[in-house]
Structure formats: C-alpha cells, structure tokens
Design an enzyme around this catalytic site. Structure first.
Site, mmCIF file in Angstrom:
data_model
loop_
_atom_site.group_PDB
_atom_site.id
_atom_site.type_symbol
_atom_site.label_atom_id
_atom_site.label_comp_id
_atom_site.label_asym_id
_atom_site.label_seq_id
_atom_site.Cartn_x
_atom_site.Cartn_y
_atom_site.Cartn_z
ATOM 1 N N TYR A 67 4.091 -10.927 15.716
ATOM 2 C CA TYR A 67 4.265 -9.588 15.274
ATOM 3 C C TYR A 67 4.321 -9.092 13.765
ATOM 4 O O TYR A 67 5.168 -8.489 12.890
ATOM 5 C CB TYR A 67 6.401 -9.291 16.117
ATOM 6 C CG TYR A 67 6.096 -8.709 17.364
ATOM 7 C CD1 TYR A 67 6.251 -9.530 18.501
ATOM 8 C CD2 TYR A 67 6.280 -7.546 18.101
ATOM 9 C CE1 TYR A 67 5.948 -9.512 20.028
ATOM 10 C CE2 TYR A 67 5.567 -7.248 19.016
ATOM 11 C CZ TYR A 67 5.481 -8.169 20.269
ATOM 12 O OH TYR A 67 6.065 -7.603 21.420
ATOM 13 N N ASN A 102 3.271 3.923 21.490
ATOM 14 C CA ASN A 102 2.925 3.507 20.262
ATOM 15 C C ASN A 102 4.456 2.741 19.334
ATOM 16 O O ASN A 102 5.131 3.302 19.616
ATOM 17 C CB ASN A 102 1.727 4.187 18.692
ATOM 18 C CG ASN A 102 0.477 4.622 19.646
ATOM 19 O OD1 ASN A 102 0.180 4.265 20.810
ATOM 20 N ND2 ASN A 102 0.140 5.214 19.608
ATOM 21 N N HIS A 119 8.910 2.827 23.704
ATOM 22 C CA HIS A 119 8.223 0.936 23.136
ATOM 23 C C HIS A 119 8.846 0.276 22.340
ATOM 24 O O HIS A 119 8.711 -0.837 21.748
ATOM 25 C CB HIS A 119 7.312 0.932 23.772
ATOM 26 C CG HIS A 119 6.691 1.219 24.486
ATOM 27 N ND1 HIS A 119 4.798 0.872 25.104
ATOM 28 C CD2 HIS A 119 7.324 1.345 26.134
ATOM 29 C CE1 HIS A 119 5.039 1.771 26.218
ATOM 30 N NE2 HIS A 119 5.965 2.103 27.013
ATOM 31 N N CYS A 149 25.809 -12.287 14.172
ATOM 32 C CA CYS A 149 26.334 -13.467 14.996
ATOM 33 C C CYS A 149 25.105 -14.915 15.483
ATOM 34 O O CYS A 149 25.398 -15.443 16.391
ATOM 35 C CB CYS A 149 25.888 -12.781 16.477
ATOM 36 S SG CYS A 149 24.333 -12.424 16.962
ATOM 37 N N GLY A 186 -5.257 8.747 23.147
ATOM 38 C CA GLY A 186 -5.844 7.271 23.350
ATOM 39 C C GLY A 186 -5.257 6.194 24.164
ATOM 40 O O GLY A 186 -4.714 5.430 23.236
HETATM 41 C C1 BV8 Z 1 9.488 -1.162 32.377
HETATM 42 C C2 BV8 Z 1 5.188 -2.984 22.880
HETATM 43 C C3 BV8 Z 1 11.382 -1.443 34.283
HETATM 44 C C4 BV8 Z 1 5.474 -4.334 22.662
HETATM 45 C C5 BV8 Z 1 4.214 -1.873 24.926
HETATM 46 C C6 BV8 Z 1 4.681 0.332 37.724
HETATM 47 C C7 BV8 Z 1 3.014 -0.117 37.891
HETATM 48 C C8 BV8 Z 1 2.483 -1.228 37.737
HETATM 49 C C9 BV8 Z 1 3.476 -1.969 36.844
HETATM 50 C C10 BV8 Z 1 4.291 -1.637 36.312
HETATM 51 C C11 BV8 Z 1 4.698 -0.254 37.483
HETATM 52 N N1 BV8 Z 1 6.466 -0.452 36.641
HETATM 53 C C12 BV8 Z 1 6.882 -1.654 35.572
HETATM 54 C C13 BV8 Z 1 5.539 -2.178 35.543
HETATM 55 C C14 BV8 Z 1 5.318 -3.447 34.250
HETATM 56 C C15 BV8 Z 1 4.608 -3.094 33.857
HETATM 57 C C16 BV8 Z 1 2.994 -3.269 33.899
HETATM 58 O O1 BV8 Z 1 2.846 -1.334 33.179
HETATM 59 N N2 BV8 Z 1 2.335 -3.488 33.484
HETATM 60 C C17 BV8 Z 1 1.142 -3.593 33.346
HETATM 61 C C18 BV8 Z 1 -0.072 -4.363 32.543
HETATM 62 C C19 BV8 Z 1 0.194 -2.981 34.500
HETATM 63 N N3 BV8 Z 1 5.610 -2.251 32.730
HETATM 64 C C20 BV8 Z 1 6.814 -2.393 31.973
HETATM 65 O O2 BV8 Z 1 7.478 -3.326 31.919
HETATM 66 C C21 BV8 Z 1 6.990 -1.524 30.896
HETATM 67 N N4 BV8 Z 1 8.730 -2.004 31.655
HETATM 68 O O3 BV8 Z 1 8.834 -0.377 33.729
HETATM 69 O O4 BV8 Z 1 10.692 -1.312 33.392
HETATM 70 C C22 BV8 Z 1 11.287 -2.598 35.316
HETATM 71 C C23 BV8 Z 1 11.940 -3.925 34.724
HETATM 72 C C24 BV8 Z 1 11.949 -5.416 35.175
HETATM 73 C C25 BV8 Z 1 11.275 -5.280 35.783
HETATM 74 C C26 BV8 Z 1 10.012 -4.236 35.981
HETATM 75 C C27 BV8 Z 1 9.998 -2.851 35.665
HETATM 76 C C28 BV8 Z 1 7.543 -2.036 29.820
HETATM 77 C C29 BV8 Z 1 6.675 -1.191 28.976
HETATM 78 C C30 BV8 Z 1 6.303 -1.312 27.963
HETATM 79 C C31 BV8 Z 1 5.612 -2.807 27.202
HETATM 80 N N5 BV8 Z 1 5.104 -3.000 25.883
HETATM 81 N N6 BV8 Z 1 4.693 -2.161 24.307
HETATM 82 C C32 BV8 Z 1 3.883 -4.558 21.718
HETATM 83 O O5 BV8 Z 1 3.706 -3.498 21.676
HETATM 84 O O6 BV8 Z 1 4.041 -5.458 21.300
HETATM 85 S S1 BV8 Z 1 3.053 -1.447 26.102
HETATM 86 C C33 BV8 Z 1 1.909 -2.033 24.979
HETATM 87 O O7 BV8 Z 1 0.702 -1.701 25.765
HETATM 88 C C34 BV8 Z 1 1.219 -0.882 24.300
HETATM 89 O O8 BV8 Z 1 1.982 -0.554 23.631
HETATM 90 C C35 BV8 Z 1 1.009 0.250 24.501
HETATM 91 O O9 BV8 Z 1 1.635 1.279 25.278
HETATM 92 C C36 BV8 Z 1 0.311 -0.808 25.826
HETATM 93 C C37 BV8 Z 1 -0.868 -0.479 25.872
HETATM 94 O O10 BV8 Z 1 -1.100 0.473 25.987
HETATM 95 P P1 BV8 Z 1 -2.112 1.723 25.097
HETATM 96 O O11 BV8 Z 1 -1.525 2.234 24.913
HETATM 97 O O12 BV8 Z 1 -2.824 2.862 26.452
HETATM 98 O O13 BV8 Z 1 -3.464 0.933 24.544
HETATM 99 P P2 BV8 Z 1 -4.252 0.584 24.674
HETATM 100 O O14 BV8 Z 1 -4.500 -0.437 23.850
HETATM 101 O O15 BV8 Z 1 -4.461 -0.292 27.001
HETATM 102 O O16 BV8 Z 1 -5.179 1.546 25.375
HETATM 103 C C38 BV8 Z 1 -6.400 2.154 24.215
HETATM 104 C C39 BV8 Z 1 -6.843 3.651 25.098
HETATM 105 O O17 BV8 Z 1 -7.333 3.975 23.470
HETATM 106 C C40 BV8 Z 1 -8.356 2.998 25.488
HETATM 107 O O18 BV8 Z 1 -8.165 3.822 26.837
HETATM 108 C C41 BV8 Z 1 -9.153 3.582 24.463
HETATM 109 O O19 BV8 Z 1 -10.418 3.944 25.459
HETATM 110 C C42 BV8 Z 1 -9.261 4.769 23.950
HETATM 111 N N7 BV8 Z 1 -9.206 4.663 22.939
HETATM 112 C C43 BV8 Z 1 -9.743 3.554 21.648
HETATM 113 N N8 BV8 Z 1 -9.766 3.935 20.375
HETATM 114 C C44 BV8 Z 1 -9.496 5.230 20.549
HETATM 115 C C45 BV8 Z 1 -9.183 6.399 21.623
HETATM 116 N N9 BV8 Z 1 -8.264 6.622 21.927
HETATM 117 C C46 BV8 Z 1 -8.915 8.417 21.528
HETATM 118 N N10 BV8 Z 1 -9.587 8.457 20.189
HETATM 119 C C47 BV8 Z 1 -9.831 6.435 19.610
HETATM 120 N N11 BV8 Z 1 -10.311 6.647 18.176
#
Ligand code: BV8
Length: 242
Positions: A67, A102, A119, A149, A186
C-alpha cells in the site's frame, strides 16, 4: 467515435444520472488496474490475495509496503480527461450520483464534489482494531503503530471479506433504483456488492450504459455498450450533450 443518439437523448433528458466507476477510469492516469499486473516487485502478487485482512495479519509488513508503494504512485499521477468530464457532467445534469470502487482519490482531486467511496481511500490510514485515524507516521522496518492505542496501522480501504460502509452502499443501491440512466465505467463487474449496482438499475427498468474497451459479465445485460477508453469517450459524451 459517433455516439448512439439514443444515449445522447437519455443523458440530455435525465433528471438523475447514477455512475459507477472502477479502476479502468484511472488507467489513463497511469494507475494499474487490478486486472493489469502491478509492475516490478509486485507483479507476481495477486491483488485479491494481498487486499485481505488475512494477508495483512499473516504478513503485515509486506501488505503495508504494497500500500505504501501504491500511495506513492498515486501521489505522482493526476486525474485524466475522463475524471474531468465527470466533473463537467456534475454541473450539467440536475442530479448526479458518483459511486466509485476506486481508492485513489482521483475523482476528488479532479473536483468531483460528492463521491460515494465504496472501498475507502488509500490516502487515509487508521489502526487495525480501533479505527483511530492517523495523518502522519514514521516509516520503520516494521508496520507503524497507532500513537493512541499502539495497534498496527492499516490503509483505510475495504479489504476482500470486509463489509462496505453501510451509508455509502445503501445510498448507491438507492441511486441505482431511482436513476433515469446508470453508467458503469471502467469496471470488470466482478467485485460484489458493487457489481450488483447496474443489475439493480436494470431491475428497476433503468437503462445501463457500459463504457469499457473490453467485454465484461455486464456487457450482455447492459442496454448500451460504448467500447473504448473512458478518457476518450467521456469528454465526447459531455461535448455531445452540452
Ligand atoms: C463484502 C480496496 C460482505 C482494496 C477492493 C457476491 C458474489 C461473489 C463474491 C462476493 C459476493 N459478495 C462478497 C463477495 C466476495 C468479494 C468479491 O466480490 N470477490 C470477487 C473477487 C469475486 N467481495 C467482498 O469481499 C466485498 N465485501 O461483500 O462484504 C462479506 C463479508 C464477509 C464475507 C463475505 C462477504 C469487499 C470488496 C471490496 C474489496 N476491495 N479495493 C484495494 O484497492 O487494495 S476491490 C478492488 O478490486 C478495487 O477497489 C476494485 O473495486 C476491484 C477491481 O475491480 P475494478 O475496479 O472493476 O477493476 P478491474 O481491474 O477488475 O477492471 C478494470 C476494468 O477497466 C476492466 O474491465 C478493463 O477492461 C477496464 N479498462 C481498462 N482501461 C480502461 C478501462 N475502462 C475504461 N477506460 C480505460 N482506459
């Protein structure tokens, strides 16, 4: 790119526009998305395995350093034309709800006034157990501790397996249900519950416009898909409705 006149009409007549952004909106600022490999030392690590409380407790210094690297990187980048176009849109449409996954603070840096950060924010730091916020700390060879703490410090972001802030996610779902048009920009539409927001909009009969250079699991359900980078498409969209 020529934009579908139906999309322009939707945005020109919408009273309430809801927007969900993901890491792709910051890509043109030079911030690696989660789907890209982080460069250098971190390229062998899967972000979804580092962004968890388990990873932090297992190897606090490694996660803290990941981080710290990202915080330094964010300090060296600037908002791109896509961020600025969303600021312009905020002054054009009667009501805009900007929801972001983000943690880079670039929407706020561009001037977006009300940003729902689902997030958290990388620039904010708090202690692991008690939530004492800290604005400065000494980097040592171990993880800095809370002056109040003594607990380990951590970034104020939502890790996988952690709950999202209740007010932000409830407000986001209400906006998806209420809006006249929902833009998903995005995002790979893989991370929940954020990925359920455009589905919530569709459930309420609200059209969804996806802006992404690639297809995602949302693409086949979206009402419209604008295929390209947000830093190019968003300024064109704003120009077309101004
Ligand atoms: C929770 C902070 C309750 C940290 C992040 C239901 C179904 C399935 C899974 C779950 C569910 N509920 C919960 C889950 C589990 C989990 C989850 O979703 N897992 C995934 C992997 C399946 N979710 C959680 O744990 C969430 N908590 O639900 O709490 C709970 C409690 C206990 C137990 C269970 C549930 C918490 C989720 C938050 C995690 N923290 N960020 C950090 O940043 O270090 S998430 C992190 O990854 C980012 O913040 C971001 O949100 C995410 C990545 O997603 P994107 O933003 O979409 O980015 P990505 O790289 O994936 O994609 C980029 C896109 O941009 C691509 O499509 C690309 O084509 C496009 N792109 C590229 N260039 C461009 C562009 N678009 C436009 N212009 C461009 N130039």
């Amino acid at each position: 790119m020529s934009i579908n006149p139906e999309i322009i009409h939707l945005l020109k007549t919408a009273q309430h526009v809801a927007i969900l952004t993901g890491a792709g909106v910051s890509a043109e600022s030079g911030v690696p998305t989660f789907r890209d490999a982080f460069s250098g030392l971190w390229e062998d690590f899967d972000p979804t395995e580092l962004a968890t409380p388990e990873a932090f407790l297992a190897n606090p210094k490694m996660v803290w350093d990941w981080y710290a690297m990202r915080r330094t990187m964010i300090g060296e980048v600037a908002p791109n034309p896509g961020h600025h176009a969303l600021v312009a849109l905020e002054s054009i449409v009667p009501k805009l709800t900007l929801i972001t996954q983000n943690v880079d603070g670039l929407h706020q840096a561009a001037g977006s006034q009300a940003v729902l950060c689902l997030h958290g924010n990388l620039q904010r730091v708090r202690c692991f157990s008690n939530g004492h916020y800290v604005t400065e700390w000494a980097e040592t060879d171990s993880v800095p501790v809370c002056p109040t703490c003594g607990d380990m410090l951590r970034p104020d972001v939502v890790w996988f397996g952690e709950n999202l802030p209740v007010l932000e996610i409830e407000t986001a779902f209400a906006a998806a249900a209420d809006c006249d048009v929902f833009l998903a920009i995005g995002t790979s539409a893989l991370v929940h519950p954020a990925a359920s927001l455009p589905i919530e909009a569709l459930k309420h009969g609200n059209p969804v416009i996806e802006i992404n250079p690639e297809e995602t699991p949302l693409t086949r359900s979206a009402t419209y898909q604008l295929n390209g980078p947000s830093g190019v498409i968003l300024p064109e969209l704003v120009a077309a409705i101004t």
